[in-house]
Design a protein around this motif. Structure first.
Motif, mmCIF file in Angstrom:
data_model
loop_
_atom_site.group_PDB
_atom_site.id
_atom_site.type_symbol
_atom_site.label_atom_id
_atom_site.label_comp_id
_atom_site.label_asym_id
_atom_site.label_seq_id
_atom_site.Cartn_x
_atom_site.Cartn_y
_atom_site.Cartn_z
ATOM 1 N N ASN A 13 0.837 -1.204 0.000
ATOM 2 C CA ASN A 13 0.000 0.000 0.000
ATOM 3 C C ASN A 13 0.866 1.246 0.000
ATOM 4 O OD1 ASN A 13 -2.120 -1.758 0.175
ATOM 5 N ND2 ASN A 13 -2.778 -1.140 2.206
ATOM 6 N N ALA A 14 1.901 1.244 0.826
ATOM 7 C CA ALA A 14 2.787 2.401 0.909
ATOM 8 C C ALA A 14 3.499 2.636 -0.419
ATOM 9 C CB ALA A 14 3.805 2.212 2.038
ATOM 10 N N LEU A 15 3.943 1.565 -1.078
ATOM 11 C CA LEU A 15 4.594 1.706 -2.382
ATOM 12 C C LEU A 15 3.636 2.287 -3.417
ATOM 13 C CD1 LEU A 15 6.570 -1.654 -2.625
ATOM 14 C CD2 LEU A 15 7.541 0.637 -2.379
ATOM 15 N N LEU A 16 2.424 1.766 -3.452
ATOM 16 C CA LEU A 16 1.456 2.229 -4.441
ATOM 17 C C LEU A 16 1.003 3.654 -4.143
ATOM 18 C CD1 LEU A 16 -0.218 1.411 -6.928
ATOM 19 C CD2 LEU A 16 -2.014 0.679 -5.351
ATOM 20 N N LEU A 17 0.608 3.893 -2.919
ATOM 21 C CA LEU A 17 0.105 5.226 -2.565
ATOM 22 C C LEU A 17 1.211 6.275 -2.538
ATOM 23 C CD1 LEU A 17 -2.514 4.184 0.154
ATOM 24 C CD2 LEU A 17 -2.890 4.660 -2.274
ATOM 25 N N GLY A 18 2.472 5.827 -2.381
ATOM 26 C CA GLY A 18 3.615 6.725 -2.438
ATOM 27 C C GLY A 18 4.159 6.890 -3.849
ATOM 28 N N HIS A 19 3.451 6.344 -4.821
ATOM 29 C CA HIS A 19 3.815 6.429 -6.251
ATOM 30 C C HIS A 19 5.196 5.834 -6.545
ATOM 31 C CE1 HIS A 19 0.185 8.744 -6.827
ATOM 32 N NE2 HIS A 19 0.555 9.511 -5.821
ATOM 33 N N LYS A 20 5.582 4.810 -5.753
ATOM 34 C CA LYS A 20 6.822 4.093 -6.021
ATOM 35 C C LYS A 20 6.553 2.792 -6.774
ATOM 36 C CE LYS A 20 9.125 6.155 -2.130
ATOM 37 N NZ LYS A 20 9.663 6.010 -0.800
ATOM 38 N N ALA A 21 5.270 2.463 -6.937
ATOM 39 C CA ALA A 21 4.836 1.314 -7.731
ATOM 40 C C ALA A 21 3.553 1.718 -8.437
ATOM 41 C CB ALA A 21 4.590 0.100 -6.849
ATOM 42 N N PRO A 29 -8.604 -9.591 3.183
ATOM 43 C CA PRO A 29 -9.297 -8.371 3.553
ATOM 44 C C PRO A 29 -8.457 -7.109 3.364
ATOM 45 C CG PRO A 29 -8.417 -9.376 5.523
ATOM 46 C CD PRO A 29 -8.044 -10.282 4.368
ATOM 47 N N PHE A 30 -7.237 -7.269 2.858
ATOM 48 C CA PHE A 30 -6.313 -6.139 2.805
ATOM 49 C C PHE A 30 -6.720 -5.088 1.785
ATOM 50 C CE2 PHE A 30 -4.157 -10.102 3.881
ATOM 51 C CZ PHE A 30 -3.984 -9.860 5.234
ATOM 52 N N GLN A 31 -7.357 -5.507 0.713
ATOM 53 C CA GLN A 31 -7.804 -4.532 -0.280
ATOM 54 C C GLN A 31 -8.928 -3.669 0.273
ATOM 55 O OE1 GLN A 31 -9.025 -7.334 -3.294
ATOM 56 N NE2 GLN A 31 -11.172 -6.912 -2.914
ATOM 57 N N ASP A 32 -9.506 -4.078 1.384
ATOM 58 C CA ASP A 32 -10.626 -3.355 1.973
ATOM 59 C C ASP A 32 -10.195 -2.329 3.020
ATOM 60 O OD1 ASP A 32 -12.377 -5.037 0.468
ATOM 61 O OD2 ASP A 32 -12.057 -6.593 1.964
ATOM 62 N N ILE A 33 -8.904 -2.191 3.248
ATOM 63 C CA ILE A 33 -8.421 -1.179 4.187
ATOM 64 C C ILE A 33 -8.898 0.170 3.650
ATOM 65 C CG2 ILE A 33 -6.357 -0.061 5.144
ATOM 66 C CD1 ILE A 33 -4.964 -2.849 4.830
ATOM 67 N N PRO A 34 -9.627 0.953 4.442
ATOM 68 C CA PRO A 34 -10.272 2.164 3.917
ATOM 69 C C PRO A 34 -9.361 3.082 3.112
ATOM 70 C CG PRO A 34 -11.067 1.730 6.118
ATOM 71 C CD PRO A 34 -9.962 0.731 5.848
ATOM 72 N N LYS A 39 -8.375 5.175 -2.356
ATOM 73 C CA LYS A 39 -7.386 5.832 -3.223
ATOM 74 C C LYS A 39 -6.937 4.977 -4.403
ATOM 75 C CE LYS A 39 -5.664 8.693 0.515
ATOM 76 N NZ LYS A 39 -4.536 9.023 1.363
ATOM 77 N N THR A 40 -7.530 3.805 -4.574
ATOM 78 C CA THR A 40 -7.109 2.921 -5.661
ATOM 79 C C THR A 40 -8.327 2.403 -6.417
ATOM 80 O OG1 THR A 40 -7.195 0.920 -4.296
ATOM 81 C CG2 THR A 40 -5.106 2.136 -4.345
ATOM 82 N N HIS A 41 -8.075 1.745 -7.526
ATOM 83 C CA HIS A 41 -9.142 1.044 -8.234
ATOM 84 C C HIS A 41 -8.568 -0.209 -8.898
ATOM 85 C CE1 HIS A 41 -7.415 3.536 -11.452
ATOM 86 N NE2 HIS A 41 -7.815 2.581 -12.266
#
Length: 170
Positions: A13-21, A29-34, A39-41
Motif C-alpha cells: 500500500n505504501a509503495l502504491l500510494l507513495g507512487h513508487k509502484a 481483507p487487505f484490499q478493503d483497508i479504507p 485511493k485505488t481502483h
C-alpha cells in the motif's frame, strides 16, 4: 501468519500510494483497508486474467482414501454442514465473529465481503471443487512455463467421498 501478511500489504500500500509502484496485488481483507480502497481502483481481477480458478482443495492418495473412507466421509459431512451454516445469512454475524476471534482481527475487517454471495472467495456448492478449473489452471501455468507438465485433473479426481457426504445431508 496473518500479521506478516498484513505487514506485507501495508508495504505494498505504501509503495502504491507513495507512487513508487504502479501496480500491486491486493486480496481480501487487505484490499478493503479504507485508505487503500478509497485511493485505488481495480485494473483487473484474477478471474479476469485467468478465468475461473480453484485456489485450494483437499487431496488424498487412493490408498489413504481406501483405508480411511468412512472417516473421510464423516469429516466431509461435517465440512459441508459447516459450509451451509456459515453461508446461511442468519448466521453471518456470528460467523464473522468466529473468524475475527480466530484471526485476532476486528470483525469490521470482514464486513464487506465474508459470507456474502458474489463477494470474497468463491466456494462451489457443498464444497465441490471445479475439477475442470483445476485442469485449466495447470494448463495455463504450464503454457507460461511455471510448471513442467500439463495435468488433466479429471484423471485423478475421486469426488465420490465428498458426494457420499453430501448425500447424507439431503
Amino acid at each position: 501468519d496473518y500479521t506478516e501478511i498484513e505487514a506485507e500489504m501495508a508495504n505494498m500500500n505504501a509503495l502504491l500510494l507513495g507512487h513508487k509502484a504502479d501496480l500491486v496485488t491486493a486480496i481480501h481483507p487487505f484490499q478493503d483497508i479504507p485508505d487503500f480502497a478509497e485511493k485505488t481502483h481495480n485494473l483487473f481481477t484474477s478471474g479476469d486474467a485467468v478465468g475461473r480458478f480453484e485456489v485450494s482443495f483437499w487431496t488424498a492418495s487412493k490408498d489413504y482414501i481406501a483405508a480411511h473412507r468412512a472417516v473421510l466421509v464423516d469429516l466431509l459431512e461435517d465440512y459441508v454442514r459447516a459450509i451451509h451454516w456459515y453461508e446461511d445469512p442468519k448466521h453471518r454475524d456470528e460467523g464473522i465473529q468466529i473468524v475475527a476471534n480466530f484471526t485476532k482481527r476486528p470483525a469490521s475487517t470482514f464486513d464487506q465481503w465474508l459470507f456474502l454471495p458474489g463477494k470474497g472467495y468463491y466456494r462451489g456448492p457443498d464444497g465441490m471443487p471445479d475439477i475442470d478449473a483445476v485442469s485449466a489452471n495447470v494448463r495455463l501455468q504450464h503454457s507460461l512455463g511455471l510448471v513442467k507438465a500439463d495435468l488433466d485433473a479429471q484423471k485423478y479426481a475421486d469426488l465420490s467421498v465428498l458426494k457420499a457426504a453430501i448425500a447424507r445431508l439431503k
